[in-house]
Design a protein around this motif. Structure first.
Motif, PDB file in Angstrom:
ATOM      1  N   ASP A  64       0.831  -1.211   0.000  1.00  0.00           N
ATOM      2  CA  ASP A  64       0.000   0.000   0.000  1.00  0.00           C
ATOM      3  C   ASP A  64       0.863   1.257   0.000  1.00  0.00           C
ATOM      4  OD1 ASP A  64      -2.592  -0.927  -0.151  1.00  0.00           O
ATOM      5  OD2 ASP A  64      -2.867  -1.069   2.015  1.00  0.00           O
ATOM      6  N   VAL A  93       2.358   1.907  -3.359  1.00  0.00           N
ATOM      7  CA  VAL A  93       1.360   2.468  -4.282  1.00  0.00           C
ATOM      8  C   VAL A  93       1.136   3.942  -3.982  1.00  0.00           C
ATOM      9  CG1 VAL A  93      -1.049   2.392  -5.019  1.00  0.00           C
ATOM     10  CG2 VAL A  93       0.204   0.247  -4.676  1.00  0.00           C
ATOM     11  N   ARG A  94       0.965   4.286  -2.697  1.00  0.00           N
ATOM     12  CA  ARG A  94       0.712   5.678  -2.305  1.00  0.00           C
ATOM     13  C   ARG A  94       1.852   6.594  -2.716  1.00  0.00           C
ATOM     14  NH1 ARG A  94      -0.549   3.505   2.686  1.00  0.00           N
ATOM     15  NH2 ARG A  94       1.250   4.567   3.621  1.00  0.00           N
ATOM     16  N   LYS A  95       3.086   6.080  -2.654  1.00  0.00           N
ATOM     17  CA  LYS A  95       4.251   6.906  -2.981  1.00  0.00           C
ATOM     18  C   LYS A  95       4.571   6.900  -4.470  1.00  0.00           C
ATOM     19  CE  LYS A  95       7.189   7.960  -0.114  1.00  0.00           C
ATOM     20  NZ  LYS A  95       8.149   8.348   0.909  1.00  0.00           N
ATOM     21  N   GLY A  96       3.787   6.165  -5.253  1.00  0.00           N
ATOM     22  CA  GLY A  96       3.930   6.205  -6.692  1.00  0.00           C
ATOM     23  C   GLY A  96       5.022   5.321  -7.268  1.00  0.00           C
ATOM     24  N   TYR A  97       5.583   4.410  -6.456  1.00  0.00           N
ATOM     25  CA  TYR A  97       6.640   3.540  -6.964  1.00  0.00           C
ATOM     26  C   TYR A  97       6.072   2.390  -7.799  1.00  0.00           C
ATOM     27  CZ  TYR A  97       9.930   5.943  -3.929  1.00  0.00           C
ATOM     28  OH  TYR A  97      10.704   6.892  -3.334  1.00  0.00           O
ATOM     29  N   VAL A  98       4.830   2.039  -7.553  1.00  0.00           N
ATOM     30  CA  VAL A  98       4.138   1.015  -8.339  1.00  0.00           C
ATOM     31  C   VAL A  98       2.709   1.489  -8.558  1.00  0.00           C
ATOM     32  CG1 VAL A  98       5.545  -0.934  -7.519  1.00  0.00           C
ATOM     33  CG2 VAL A  98       3.485  -0.251  -6.248  1.00  0.00           C
ATOM     34  N   SER A  99       2.046   0.870  -9.500  1.00  0.00           N
ATOM     35  CA  SER A  99       0.678   1.306  -9.818  1.00  0.00           C
ATOM     36  C   SER A  99      -0.391   0.447  -9.162  1.00  0.00           C
ATOM     37  CB  SER A  99       0.474   1.297 -11.338  1.00  0.00           C
ATOM     38  OG  SER A  99       0.661  -0.005 -11.857  1.00  0.00           O
ATOM     39  N   SER A 100       0.020  -0.688  -8.595  1.00  0.00           N
ATOM     40  CA  SER A 100      -0.988  -1.588  -8.012  1.00  0.00           C
ATOM     41  C   SER A 100      -0.342  -2.502  -6.981  1.00  0.00           C
ATOM     42  CB  SER A 100      -1.624  -2.451  -9.106  1.00  0.00           C
ATOM     43  OG  SER A 100      -0.655  -3.351  -9.651  1.00  0.00           O
ATOM     44  N   GLU A 118       1.613  -5.238  -8.746  1.00  0.00           N
ATOM     45  CA  GLU A 118       2.947  -4.831  -9.192  1.00  0.00           C
ATOM     46  C   GLU A 118       3.919  -4.762  -8.019  1.00  0.00           C
ATOM     47  OE1 GLU A 118       5.273  -1.198 -11.543  1.00  0.00           O
ATOM     48  OE2 GLU A 118       3.102  -1.047 -11.164  1.00  0.00           O
ATOM     49  N   ARG A 133       7.253  -7.029  -8.237  1.00  0.00           N
ATOM     50  CA  ARG A 133       8.567  -6.389  -8.364  1.00  0.00           C
ATOM     51  C   ARG A 133       9.403  -6.454  -7.087  1.00  0.00           C
ATOM     52  NH1 ARG A 133       8.109  -0.509 -10.915  1.00  0.00           N
ATOM     53  NH2 ARG A 133      10.365  -0.699 -10.582  1.00  0.00           N
ATOM     54  N   GLY A 169      -7.833  -0.489  -3.732  1.00  0.00           N
ATOM     55  CA  GLY A 169      -7.928   0.152  -5.030  1.00  0.00           C
ATOM     56  C   GLY A 169      -9.106  -0.370  -5.843  1.00  0.00           C
TER      57      GLY A 169
END
Length: 282
Positions: free
Chosen positions: A143, A146-153, A156, A160, A253
């Motif tokens: 989570d 995702v919030r910090k924008g390193y992954v989209s979901s 992912e 990763r 999400g």
């Protein structure tokens, strides 16, 4: 026929809904019973039991214990455990400490990979929902990514960084599945091997049966139909009960994690058979 979903998670571990919501959703799905099986904690059971009275549905007190065998995470479900047993509660607290150390190790690896993420980032959205005895796990770290924008979901994040073999995966020493079976029996519960199709270690089933395993979760949201048939047959061959669970973790999400409550279900009489085969406190 009445049915039960014997594998669900709540805010007490890495689910997204309060325990009472899981019970309500189980009733809305037409189930007769639902188990609350949070990771290494029984913190959500009392709220769930109260909700069971409100919604007219049986709540099976449970837990999902994290173990390691041959370098692989193995989860053992415990049903009908005595959630007031001091020794069992102390043991779960020890497991949560291991989980906390793993979280720190994962965050450190993420930082080594150049990602600016801290445990404060992970805990940021949990401060109002977590209480003493609750657990924090990889989905909460996902989570934060995702919030910090390193992954989209979430998917992912696991692919990763967090899944076995991924860049930030770590697996600190834990108890063995055999120990988990023994702990559950000593707490008056019935131990069941969770989602064996995710491990590929079928030799565990007879080994655990020797020390008191009573069931196998053959029907699980991440099993293929072929795996479900395979583990149903394997459980039957070893005289073990066949169980089923959605492994519901709520929604993130807008996507249900694993599957909705009731997506995998078993005849409700299995709940009684688990009760009959529970261990004796020693």
């Amino acid at each position: 026929m009445a049915f039960a979903d014997l594998h669900t998670h709540t805010l007490a571990s890495d689910g997204t809904r309060p325990p009472a919501d899981n019970v309500r959703l189980a009733a809305e799905a037409g189930l007769a019973a639902v188990a609350i099986t949070d990771h290494d904690t029984v913190g959500g059971l009392w709220e769930a039991m109260e909700a069971g009275l409100k919604y007219g549905i049986a709540v099976v007190p449970g837990v999902e214990i994290s173990t390691v065998h041959a370098g692989q995470d193995i989860h053992v479900l415990g049903y009908w455990i005595d959630d007031t047993d001091p020794r069992f509660l102390s043991r779960l607290a020890e497991l949560r400490e291991v989980r906390n150390r793993r979280n720190d190790m994962i965050v450190n690896k993420l930082q080594e990979l150049g990602l600016s993420v801290t445990m404060d980032d992970v805990l940021e959205s949990l401060r109002t929902s977590k209480k003493a005895g609750d657990t924090v796990g990889r989905p909460h770290i996902a989570d934060a990514l995702v919030r910090k924008g390193y992954v989209s979901s979430m998917a992912e994040a696991f692919d990763r960084y967090l899944a076995k073999g991924a860049a930030a995966y770590v697996n600190p020493p834990r108890i063995t599945p055999q120990q988990a079976v023994e702990w559950i029996l000593e707490a008056g519960g019935a131990p069941v091997l969770a989602h064996p199709g995710l491990y590929g270690q079928d030799e565990l089933i007879p080994l655990l049966a020797e020390v008191g395993l009573v069931g196998v979760e053959a029907f699980h949201s991440d099993h293929t139909p072929e795996q479900e048939a395979h583990y149903e047959a394997l459980a039957t061959a070893h005289g073990l009960l066949v169980t089923a669970g959605s492994d519901y973790h709520g929604e993130r999400g807008g996507v249900v994690f694993h599957a909705p409550i009731g997506a995998r279900r078993v005849a409700a009489d299995v709940v009684d058979r688990l009760f009959e085969r529970r261990g004796m406190r020693s």
